[in-house]
Design an enzyme around this catalytic site. Sequence first.
Site, PDB file in Angstrom:
ATOM      1  N   TYR A  45      12.324  -1.465   6.848  1.00 46.90           N
ATOM      2  CA  TYR A  45      11.482  -2.358   7.320  1.00 46.90           C
ATOM      3  C   TYR A  45      11.816  -3.966   6.797  1.00 46.90           C
ATOM      4  O   TYR A  45      12.425  -3.806   5.814  1.00 46.90           O
ATOM      5  CB  TYR A  45      10.019  -2.164   6.936  1.00 46.90           C
ATOM      6  N   PHE A 102       9.193 -11.891   3.207  1.00 48.16           N
ATOM      7  CA  PHE A 102       8.544 -11.337   1.696  1.00 48.16           C
ATOM      8  C   PHE A 102       8.945 -10.085   1.285  1.00 48.16           C
ATOM      9  O   PHE A 102       8.765  -9.863   0.238  1.00 48.16           O
ATOM     10  CB  PHE A 102       7.031 -11.661   2.059  1.00 48.16           C
ATOM     11  N   ASP A 103       9.552  -9.364   2.238  1.00 49.38           N
ATOM     12  CA  ASP A 103       9.930  -7.986   1.695  1.00 49.38           C
ATOM     13  C   ASP A 103      10.685  -7.438   2.597  1.00 49.38           C
ATOM     14  O   ASP A 103      10.949  -7.460   3.883  1.00 49.38           O
ATOM     15  CB  ASP A 103       8.611  -6.978   1.475  1.00 49.38           C
ATOM     16  N   ILE A 143      -1.078  -0.783   4.781  1.00 44.93           N
ATOM     17  CA  ILE A 143      -2.198  -1.669   5.351  1.00 44.93           C
ATOM     18  C   ILE A 143      -2.520  -0.913   6.880  1.00 44.93           C
ATOM     19  O   ILE A 143      -1.688  -0.141   7.369  1.00 44.93           O
ATOM     20  CB  ILE A 143      -1.572  -3.210   5.648  1.00 44.93           C
ATOM     21  N   TYR A 147      -3.827  -8.142   5.055  1.00 43.04           N
ATOM     22  CA  TYR A 147      -4.478  -8.299   3.834  1.00 43.04           C
ATOM     23  C   TYR A 147      -5.440  -9.284   3.564  1.00 43.04           C
ATOM     24  O   TYR A 147      -6.144  -9.556   2.759  1.00 43.04           O
ATOM     25  CB  TYR A 147      -3.301  -8.713   2.640  1.00 43.04           C
ATOM     26  N   PHE A 160       6.633  -7.665  11.179  1.00 43.46           N
ATOM     27  CA  PHE A 160       7.556  -6.445  10.712  1.00 43.46           C
ATOM     28  C   PHE A 160       8.467  -5.883  11.755  1.00 43.46           C
ATOM     29  O   PHE A 160       7.880  -5.544  12.760  1.00 43.46           O
ATOM     30  CB  PHE A 160       6.657  -5.518   9.805  1.00 43.46           C
TER      31      PHE A 160
END
Length: 250
Positions: free
Chosen positions: A171, A181-182, A199, A225, A242
Amino acid sequence: MKNLALTSILIVVNSIAFGQSKKELQSQVNQLKVESQNLKKEMESLKNPVLQLTDKHTKASYGLGVLVASNIKAQGGDSLSLDVIVAAIKDVFNNKTLLMQQQECSSIVQQYMQEASKLKSMKAREEGQRFLLENKTKPGVTTTASGLQYQVLTVGKGKAPTTNDQVTVHYTGKLLDGTEFDSSVSRGSPSTFGVTQVIAGWTEALQLMREGDKWVLFIPENLAYGDRGAGSQIPPYATLVFEIELIKIN
């Protein structure tokens, strides 16, 4: 006749002199323009000198500035005056009489940052809502009853996971402005976790996917979040994007 010839000669001489004078004047004007531009560049360099981080003191000073500014900006303090901040720092370091005492400073700053953070959160929420409203009209985008949106990139032929399963996925997560961010892809190693250990937007999406599927998820803040955010990279009320590939069910 002689007078006529003399007059003609004078006219020619004057014309030549005028032409030369005009060329000289234009040359001077061009020279002044160049000098003016050079002067502007020098003034700009004086206003914005290039910092030289040559020792531990200058490096620590710059590092402190980056950390403080990043923290303030992250909390929504964009409207603060940099000139006034610098002036206050100089007053403290130079032992000058302060315009506000520390107790008053603490109270005012706390109130300001609370209001700034709330305003930033509201903007993020509104931005997400506008994005999702427009995004759901795009070809290939599906919206579920919860508000989750997804777009199928690759169709897999494997099984669909349940809430009791663990899955292995690749991902990449981004904010709406494109900030990553990731990413397990960037790390070069897929991630494994339970379908319910993520999530809500992921939990819902994973149960709709099959092994081999690759989707883009557009996750509203209430399925991500929410008002908490996550660390320093995901602000409160952020809508997340994502790209996720369901590699296998374990």
